[in-house]
Every structure is written in C-alpha cells, then in structure tokens.
Design a protein around this motif. Structure first.
Motif, PDB file in Angstrom:
ATOM      1  N   ARG A  15      40.857  39.257  37.539  1.00  0.00           N
ATOM      2  CA  ARG A  15      39.880  39.298  36.964  1.00  0.00           C
ATOM      3  C   ARG A  15      39.453  38.096  35.960  1.00  0.00           C
ATOM      4  O   ARG A  15      38.599  37.717  35.626  1.00  0.00           O
ATOM      5  CB  ARG A  15      39.614  40.451  36.020  1.00  0.00           C
ATOM      6  CG  ARG A  15      39.507  41.936  36.917  1.00  0.00           C
ATOM      7  CD  ARG A  15      39.020  43.102  35.671  1.00  0.00           C
ATOM      8  NE  ARG A  15      38.963  43.951  36.523  1.00  0.00           N
ATOM      9  CZ  ARG A  15      37.860  44.416  37.147  1.00  0.00           C
ATOM     10  NH1 ARG A  15      36.931  43.752  37.280  1.00  0.00           N
ATOM     11  NH2 ARG A  15      37.760  45.643  37.777  1.00  0.00           N
ATOM     12  N   GLU A  27      35.208  44.493  33.573  1.00  0.00           N
ATOM     13  CA  GLU A  27      35.095  45.468  34.501  1.00  0.00           C
ATOM     14  C   GLU A  27      33.825  45.750  34.665  1.00  0.00           C
ATOM     15  O   GLU A  27      33.022  45.905  33.649  1.00  0.00           O
ATOM     16  CB  GLU A  27      36.112  46.627  34.508  1.00  0.00           C
ATOM     17  CG  GLU A  27      37.617  46.543  34.207  1.00  0.00           C
ATOM     18  CD  GLU A  27      38.224  47.744  34.226  1.00  0.00           C
ATOM     19  OE1 GLU A  27      37.672  48.829  34.123  1.00  0.00           O
ATOM     20  OE2 GLU A  27      39.514  47.824  33.798  1.00  0.00           O
ATOM     21  N   ASP A  32      33.869  44.682  43.686  1.00  0.00           N
ATOM     22  CA  ASP A  32      34.745  44.475  42.623  1.00  0.00           C
ATOM     23  C   ASP A  32      36.032  45.106  42.965  1.00  0.00           C
ATOM     24  O   ASP A  32      35.888  45.817  44.130  1.00  0.00           O
ATOM     25  CB  ASP A  32      34.252  44.750  41.171  1.00  0.00           C
ATOM     26  CG  ASP A  32      34.731  44.078  40.074  1.00  0.00           C
ATOM     27  OD1 ASP A  32      36.187  43.952  40.268  1.00  0.00           O
ATOM     28  OD2 ASP A  32      33.901  43.775  39.116  1.00  0.00           O
ATOM     29  N   SER A  61      45.380  42.589  36.951  1.00  0.00           N
ATOM     30  CA  SER A  61      44.084  42.485  36.333  1.00  0.00           C
ATOM     31  C   SER A  61      43.987  41.123  36.259  1.00  0.00           C
ATOM     32  O   SER A  61      42.655  40.544  36.005  1.00  0.00           O
ATOM     33  CB  SER A  61      44.241  43.468  35.296  1.00  0.00           C
ATOM     34  OG  SER A  61      42.858  43.583  34.276  1.00  0.00           O
TER      35      SER A  61
END
Length: 220
Positions: free
Chosen positions: A115, A120, A53, A111
C-alpha cells in the motif's frame, strides 16, 4: 470439466466467466488475499471492470508444520482459531502468542509493501468479491470474512478456484455467495490442483496492483 489449472491466471479466467453476472454492479470491488489470490483477483478485476485491492490476512501455522493452519489473523485485529488443530495438538497459549506476534509483524510489513501511503478502500455499502487461490481449512478466508464484515459491505462473494466441500459449508455461514468451480473430496492440498503453484512474490503483487490501478484509471 477441468481437473487441474495451468496456473493462478488461468484459474482467475475460469472464475471470471462464473462471475460475469456481477460485471455491471455499482461500486463492485475485488479484494484479493495476498499473495496467491492476487493473480486470480487481477484477472477478475480486469474482466469485470472493477478496481482491485488486497485484503491482508495471515495464516497461523503450527510450529514445525507451517502448512498446517491453527488459525489466522486479519486486518482489524481479528483472529480465528482452528480448534480442530489447536486442541488435539495441545498448542500452548505461549506458543500461540509467539506465532501471532510474528505474523502480525508480517501483516504490517505487507501493508507497507503493497500500500505504501495509499489508504485501504472504503467497502461500506459495496459489493465485494473476496478472492484466494484455494481453501483447505478455510481459516484464512474465515478471518478475512469476519474482518471485512466489520466494515459493513452490502454483499460479499467468496470466489476461489478450488476448495474442500466441508470448508465451503463453513464459509457459507459468513459469505453471502460462493463461486467455486472445483470442489474435490478429499482435497488433500490446494497446490495439487495446479500445474504451476509456485510462490507469488511481493514484486509480482505490486506489479499487478499497479497494472490494475492503471487499467481502472484508464476506464474512468
């Protein structure tokens, strides 16, 4: 002994060999600092059978000299200032605030880019390998470490292909372990230790995250 890496992928493979002892660690997680750390983290995650990640952090560049870091911000509202740059250059509070606001917007954009709706990862109680493509001042990595510590991982390993020895001394105060095969003194600049140090794009980051997720899903 290598004197230069061909590219970030080769650097990741070099680090992989040094990180092999952690391969079977339960809950192991690789977090890469985008964008340059992602190709390196991708190689590590694949080799260690660990999920990959991103950990979002932005350098605060001196206006007019963007490569010179006067600090960094990271997820969780953490900011680290490099007083050795801020004080001698007499960076005003107003200038600092403008740069912070700009980089905070970029942090939020990335972000969304990387994502989407994906949350997260939960790092609490896990061993985390935190990856970047190199450390000069270390302000970006220091911000990432401070922010990551707030999420209470059990063990944090900083893995970078090349770094300044003095910077590594500072990082060692926040990290549990450091893996870094090349420690030139003086460093001069991270990019000179790569034959190809071209910019990693958002598209490349998204592609590598998708491929890593697919590989992880296939294993489990």
């Amino acid at each position: 002994m290598k004197t230069r890496y061909r590219n970030r992928y080769e650097a990741g493979r070099v680090l992989t060999a040094m990180l092999a002892p952690w391969k079977d660690t339960p809950g192991l997680l690789v977090l890469a600092l985008p964008r340059g750390g992602v190709p390196i983290g991708y190689e590590i995650a694949l080799a260690l059978d660990a999920p990959l990640d991103v950990f979002l952090v932005r350098k605060l560049g001196v206006p007019g000299h963007s490569e010179l870091a006067m600090g960094a911000i990271a997820s969780g509202g953490v900011m680290v200032l490099n007083e050795d740059v801020v004080v001698p250059l007499r960076i005003s509070d107003e200038t600092l605030e403008q740069v912070v606001e700009r980089e905070a917007r970029e942090l939020e954009r990335r972000s969304r880019e990387y994502r989407g709706a994906r949350p997260e990862p939960d790092v609490s109680g896990r061993t985390v390998i935190l990856v970047d493509d190199g450390l000069a001042t270390g302000s970006t990595m220091m911000a990432a470490l401070k922010a990551l510590r707030k999420q209470q991982p059990t063990h944090v390993i900083v893995a970078v292909p090349v770094a300044s020895p003095l910077t590594l001394d500072d990082i060692a105060r926040e990290a549990d372990e450091i893996v870094c095969p090349m420690r030139p003194d003086p460093l001069h600049a991270v990019g000179i230790w790569y034959e190809d140090f071209s910019e990693t794009t958002d598209d490349e980051v998204r592609m590598l995250l998708r491929q890593a997720a697919a590989a992880s899903a296939a294993r489990y």
